[in-house]
Design a protein around this motif. Structure first.
Motif, PDB file in Angstrom:
ATOM      1  N   ALA A  72      18.726  65.518 -22.770  1.00 49.67           N
ATOM      2  CA  ALA A  72      17.343  65.207 -23.154  1.00 49.67           C
ATOM      3  C   ALA A  72      17.007  65.784 -24.520  1.00 49.67           C
ATOM      4  CB  ALA A  72      16.376  65.737 -22.096  1.00 49.67           C
ATOM      5  N   VAL A  73      17.449  67.001 -24.773  1.00 47.27           N
ATOM      6  CA  VAL A  73      17.205  67.615 -26.088  1.00 47.27           C
ATOM      7  C   VAL A  73      17.907  66.809 -27.167  1.00 47.27           C
ATOM      8  CG1 VAL A  73      17.674  69.646 -27.525  1.00 47.27           C
ATOM      9  CG2 VAL A  73      16.734  69.937 -25.215  1.00 47.27           C
ATOM     10  N   ARG A  74      19.163  66.464 -26.936  1.00 47.18           N
ATOM     11  CA  ARG A  74      19.923  65.711 -27.937  1.00 47.18           C
ATOM     12  C   ARG A  74      19.252  64.364 -28.224  1.00 47.18           C
ATOM     13  NH1 ARG A  74      24.810  65.991 -25.856  1.00 47.18           N
ATOM     14  NH2 ARG A  74      25.379  67.836 -27.043  1.00 47.18           N
ATOM     15  N   THR A  75      18.756  63.691 -27.197  1.00 41.85           N
ATOM     16  CA  THR A  75      18.103  62.392 -27.367  1.00 41.85           C
ATOM     17  C   THR A  75      16.801  62.505 -28.161  1.00 41.85           C
ATOM     18  OG1 THR A  75      19.074  61.524 -25.339  1.00 41.85           O
ATOM     19  CG2 THR A  75      17.071  60.444 -26.112  1.00 41.85           C
ATOM     20  N   ALA A  76      16.016  63.532 -27.874  1.00 45.51           N
ATOM     21  CA  ALA A  76      14.704  63.684 -28.512  1.00 45.51           C
ATOM     22  C   ALA A  76      14.778  64.343 -29.888  1.00 45.51           C
ATOM     23  CB  ALA A  76      13.790  64.518 -27.604  1.00 45.51           C
ATOM     24  N   HIS A  77      15.890  64.967 -30.198  1.00 47.80           N
ATOM     25  CA  HIS A  77      15.974  65.820 -31.382  1.00 47.80           C
ATOM     26  C   HIS A  77      16.185  65.022 -32.664  1.00 47.80           C
ATOM     27  CE1 HIS A  77      16.542  69.522 -33.518  1.00 47.80           C
ATOM     28  NE2 HIS A  77      16.356  70.178 -32.398  1.00 47.80           N
ATOM     29  N   PRO A  78      15.497  65.391 -33.748  1.00 47.71           N
ATOM     30  CA  PRO A  78      15.681  64.672 -35.004  1.00 47.71           C
ATOM     31  C   PRO A  78      16.923  65.104 -35.793  1.00 47.71           C
ATOM     32  CG  PRO A  78      14.016  66.362 -35.287  1.00 47.71           C
ATOM     33  CD  PRO A  78      14.394  66.360 -33.820  1.00 47.71           C
ATOM     34  N   TYR A  79      17.532  66.243 -35.445  1.00 47.37           N
ATOM     35  CA  TYR A  79      18.685  66.724 -36.196  1.00 47.37           C
ATOM     36  C   TYR A  79      19.948  65.968 -35.800  1.00 47.37           C
ATOM     37  CZ  TYR A  79      16.010  71.005 -37.355  1.00 47.37           C
ATOM     38  OH  TYR A  79      15.081  71.906 -37.792  1.00 47.37           O
ATOM     39  N   THR A  81      22.932  67.340 -35.698  1.00 50.19           N
ATOM     40  CA  THR A  81      23.649  68.271 -34.821  1.00 50.19           C
ATOM     41  C   THR A  81      22.692  69.389 -34.416  1.00 50.19           C
ATOM     42  OG1 THR A  81      25.690  67.787 -36.024  1.00 50.19           O
ATOM     43  CG2 THR A  81      25.710  69.717 -34.595  1.00 50.19           C
ATOM     44  N   PRO A  82      21.902  69.188 -33.361  1.00 53.13           N
ATOM     45  CA  PRO A  82      20.947  70.229 -32.975  1.00 53.13           C
ATOM     46  C   PRO A  82      21.649  71.435 -32.365  1.00 53.13           C
ATOM     47  CG  PRO A  82      20.890  68.411 -31.409  1.00 53.13           C
ATOM     48  CD  PRO A  82      21.809  67.996 -32.519  1.00 53.13           C
ATOM     49  N   ALA A  83      21.040  72.589 -32.543  1.00 53.58           N
ATOM     50  CA  ALA A  83      21.517  73.807 -31.890  1.00 53.58           C
ATOM     51  C   ALA A  83      21.128  73.727 -30.420  1.00 53.58           C
ATOM     52  CB  ALA A  83      20.883  75.036 -32.533  1.00 53.58           C
ATOM     53  N   ILE A  84      22.124  73.725 -29.547  1.00 55.31           N
ATOM     54  CA  ILE A  84      21.876  73.729 -28.103  1.00 55.31           C
ATOM     55  C   ILE A  84      22.914  74.663 -27.490  1.00 55.31           C
ATOM     56  CG2 ILE A  84      21.674  72.388 -25.988  1.00 55.31           C
ATOM     57  CD1 ILE A  84      21.377  69.862 -27.765  1.00 55.31           C
ATOM     58  N   LEU A  85      22.451  75.771 -26.947  1.00 53.27           N
ATOM     59  CA  LEU A  85      23.333  76.744 -26.303  1.00 53.27           C
ATOM     60  C   LEU A  85      22.843  77.010 -24.892  1.00 53.27           C
ATOM     61  CD1 LEU A  85      23.551  79.359 -29.211  1.00 53.27           C
ATOM     62  CD2 LEU A  85      25.258  77.622 -28.621  1.00 53.27           C
ATOM     63  N   THR A  86      23.736  76.969 -23.918  1.00 56.44           N
ATOM     64  CA  THR A  86      23.394  77.316 -22.548  1.00 56.44           C
ATOM     65  C   THR A  86      23.893  78.725 -22.279  1.00 56.44           C
ATOM     66  OG1 THR A  86      23.549  75.014 -21.857  1.00 56.44           O
ATOM     67  CG2 THR A  86      23.647  76.668 -20.118  1.00 56.44           C
ATOM     68  N   LEU A  87      22.969  79.603 -21.900  1.00 57.66           N
ATOM     69  CA  LEU A  87      23.272  81.021 -21.715  1.00 57.66           C
ATOM     70  C   LEU A  87      23.095  81.406 -20.257  1.00 57.66           C
ATOM     71  CD1 LEU A  87      21.130  82.124 -24.761  1.00 57.66           C
ATOM     72  CD2 LEU A  87      23.583  81.744 -24.741  1.00 57.66           C
ATOM     73  N   PRO A  88      24.110  82.025 -19.646  1.00 55.75           N
ATOM     74  CA  PRO A  88      23.975  82.441 -18.250  1.00 55.75           C
ATOM     75  C   PRO A  88      22.975  83.589 -18.121  1.00 55.75           C
ATOM     76  CG  PRO A  88      26.013  83.286 -19.166  1.00 55.75           C
ATOM     77  CD  PRO A  88      25.397  82.394 -20.212  1.00 55.75           C
ATOM     78  N   VAL A  89      22.343  83.661 -16.977  1.00 59.29           N
ATOM     79  CA  VAL A  89      21.429  84.759 -16.655  1.00 59.29           C
ATOM     80  C   VAL A  89      22.146  85.634 -15.627  1.00 59.29           C
ATOM     81  CG1 VAL A  89      19.213  85.357 -15.593  1.00 59.29           C
ATOM     82  CG2 VAL A  89      19.386  83.386 -17.140  1.00 59.29           C
ATOM     83  N   SER A  90      22.318  86.905 -15.931  1.00 63.37           N
ATOM     84  CA  SER A  90      23.084  87.774 -15.044  1.00 63.37           C
ATOM     85  C   SER A  90      22.219  88.517 -14.031  1.00 63.37           C
ATOM     86  CB  SER A  90      23.903  88.783 -15.862  1.00 63.37           C
ATOM     87  OG  SER A  90      23.044  89.627 -16.584  1.00 63.37           O
ATOM     88  N   GLY A  91      20.925  88.406 -14.142  1.00 59.49           N
ATOM     89  CA  GLY A  91      20.051  89.071 -13.191  1.00 59.49           C
ATOM     90  C   GLY A  91      18.604  88.841 -13.556  1.00 59.49           C
ATOM     91  N   GLY A  92      17.720  89.428 -12.761  1.00 59.46           N
ATOM     92  CA  GLY A  92      16.288  89.292 -13.003  1.00 59.46           C
ATOM     93  C   GLY A  92      15.525  89.521 -11.718  1.00 59.46           C
ATOM     94  N   ASP A  93      14.236  89.460 -11.807  1.00 52.59           N
ATOM     95  CA  ASP A  93      13.384  89.617 -10.640  1.00 52.59           C
ATOM     96  C   ASP A  93      13.653  88.468  -9.667  1.00 52.59           C
ATOM     97  OD1 ASP A  93      10.854  90.877  -9.389  1.00 52.59           O
ATOM     98  OD2 ASP A  93      10.400  88.718  -9.500  1.00 52.59           O
ATOM     99  N   ALA A  94      13.928  88.782  -8.414  1.00 57.55           N
ATOM    100  CA  ALA A  94      14.298  87.771  -7.426  1.00 57.55           C
ATOM    101  C   ALA A  94      13.227  86.699  -7.263  1.00 57.55           C
ATOM    102  CB  ALA A  94      14.604  88.435  -6.087  1.00 57.55           C
ATOM    103  N   ALA A  95      11.977  87.091  -7.249  1.00 55.88           N
ATOM    104  CA  ALA A  95      10.891  86.120  -7.086  1.00 55.88           C
ATOM    105  C   ALA A  95      10.817  85.183  -8.296  1.00 55.88           C
ATOM    106  CB  ALA A  95       9.563  86.831  -6.874  1.00 55.88           C
TER     107      ALA A  95
END
Length: 106
Positions: A72-79, A81-95
Motif C-alpha cells: 500500500a505504501v509503495r502504491t501510494a508513494h510518489p518516490y 524508491t520509497p524508504a520502507i523498513l519493517t522492524l520487529p518489536v521485541s517487547g512492550g506492554d501486553a495490553a
C-alpha cells in the motif's frame, strides 16, 4: 496472534503521510500511524548527495499485515524508491501489543 512490527517510511510532506496513514488505519492494516514532520534527510541518490525535507511515518501493525502495508505504501508513494523498513518489536506492554493485534485485522 501475529507478532507486532513497526513499518518505518518517509514521505515528502506530512499531508501525504497522513493521507496514506489514514488509508492504512481505515483498511485495518494498521492500528496506528505516527507522523513526525520536519525531518531533514541527507542521502545518496544516483551518484549525488541529496538533501530533502520529509516526514517520517511509523506504522504499528503485525507481521501478517507487513506485506500489505508495504504494498500500500509503495502504491501510494510518489518516490521511485520509497524508504520502507519493517522492524520487529521485541517487547512492550501486553495490553498495548494486544490492541495493535486487535486493530490490525484487515
Amino acid at each position: 496472534m501475529d507478532d507486532p512490527v513497526l513499518v518505518y517510511t518517509t514521505w515528502p510532506d506530512a499531508a501525504a503521510a497522513e493521507a496514506a496513514g489514514r488509508a492504512l488505519v481505515t483498511a485495518k492494516l494498521a492500528a496506528c500511524v505516527n507522523i513526525l514532520p520536519g525531518m531533514v534527510s541527507v542521502y545518496a541518490w544516483q551518484g549525488e548527495v541529496e538533501r530533502a525535507s520529509e516526514a517520517v511515518m511509523i506504522v504499528k501493525t503485525t507481521t501478517g499485515h507487513a506485506g500489505a502495508v508495504t504494498a500500500a505504501v509503495r502504491t501510494a508513494h510518489p518516490y521511485e524508491t520509497p524508504a520502507i523498513l519493517t522492524l520487529p518489536v521485541s517487547g512492550g506492554d501486553a495490553a498495548y501489543l494486544a490492541w495493535i493485534a486487535a486493530e490490525s485485522r484487515g
